[in-house]
Design an enzyme around this catalytic site. Structure first.
Site, PDB file in Angstrom:
ATOM      1  N   LYS A  15      13.654 -15.402   8.798  1.00  0.00           N
ATOM      2  CA  LYS A  15      12.258 -15.098   9.118  1.00  0.00           C
ATOM      3  C   LYS A  15      11.689 -16.257   9.945  1.00  0.00           C
ATOM      4  O   LYS A  15      12.333 -17.280  10.153  1.00  0.00           O
ATOM      5  CB  LYS A  15      11.416 -14.932   7.845  1.00  0.00           C
ATOM      6  N   SER A  69      14.073  -6.486  10.930  1.00  0.00           N
ATOM      7  CA  SER A  69      12.830  -7.177  10.589  1.00  0.00           C
ATOM      8  C   SER A  69      12.438  -8.265  11.580  1.00  0.00           C
ATOM      9  O   SER A  69      11.285  -8.691  11.608  1.00  0.00           O
ATOM     10  CB  SER A  69      12.918  -7.780   9.183  1.00  0.00           C
TER      11      SER A  69
END
Length: 275
Positions: A111, A50
């Protein structure tokens, strides 16, 4: 002839047992590790794609724990010893952080912070808009991912499969550079137009929360999606620390019973990269 002890003289203390000394050593060692992991540095390994292109599966990095203050999620396993958030400081847009996701599937995640409290965030046709303004998105050279045990060909969609000059299989992704208003610049991948991810509603970040996204925009369950599909808005007290440096990286081909493969599996060129 032995001389009796002088009056009031204390006898020497009984020698400590070897077992007791060992137990005390490990208790002290465990306390030092607990303090280091909770308040100074902590390791984190990358389990998914990701955050491509910055982070590959098999990367290991250190996060610093003091940047944003401390909460229960700063401690191993989220032990509830710290009430609320102490020594709190807000992160900056563009920081790469590790945080604890929300229930029901709460776990540690990495993230990039895109929106702060009060910001509006939206994706339009694959372009990021922050507070109503388009974030510059510049096309750069494709990103090449070698096919390895921890990134098998199944992870690479058919349109992106290719061969390098040595006729070895690779994955080739379109890559772009985004630059936030404060000047923070980073690279993202945008594989194709996926309406649910590339055309979204306008999100307004609530007080005490952040909006986070993965750099691999079409393969990241992040704040664009509500749980359990994604992360939703993340409370700041769930942020554990800021990514600072990659200290190890492996392509997944190593075997514990074959120490020589630990060297051959290492991606030496990735070690020491900062954020």
């Amino acid at each position: 002839m032995a001389t009796p002890d002088a009056p009031g003289k204390q006898k020497s203390a009984t020698p400590r047992s070897e077992t007791g000394e060992t137990i005390r050593f490990f208790l002290k060692f465990a306390l030092i590790v607990f303090v280091l992991r909770s308040f100074i540095f902590s390791p984190f390994s990358i389990p998914s794609e990701s955050m491509l292109p910055r982070l590959l599966i098999g990367d290991y990095l250190f996060i610093s724990k003091w940047n944003y203050g401390y909460s229960r999620w700063s401690l191993p396993f989220g032990v509830p010893l710290i009430p609320g958030r102490i020594l709190a400081r807000d992160p900056a847009r563009g920081d790469t952080v590790v945080f604890r996701s929300m229930a029901p599937d709460d776990h540690d995640v990495i993230k990039r912070i895109i929106g702060l409290p009060g910001d509006t965030v939206q994706m339009r046709n694959g372009q990021l808009f922050l507070n109503g303004k388009a974030i510059p998105k510049q096309r750069v050279a494709d990103f090449i991912v070698p096919i390895t045990p921890n990134f098998p060909v199944e992870k690479c969609g058919t349109p992106f499969q290719a061969l390098n000059a040595a006729q070895q299989p690779i994955c080739r992704y379109p890559r772009f550079r985004e630059t936030l208003p404060e000047g923070k610049s980073y690279e993202v991948l945008d594989q194709q137009n996926i309406p649910v991810a590339d055309d979204t509603e306008v999100y307004t970040v609530p007080a005490g929360h952040v909006f986070l996204m993965g750099d691999n925009r079409d393969d990241s369950a992040d704040s664009r999606f509500a749980p359990p599909v994604g992360m939703g808005f993340i409370p700041m007290d769930r942020i554990q620390g800021k990514a600072i440096v990659t200290f190890w990286s492996t392509d997944g081909s190593a075997e514990w019973i074959k120490p020589w493969t630990w060297v051959s599996a290492a991606r030496w060129d990735r070690i020491g990269h900062g954020f």
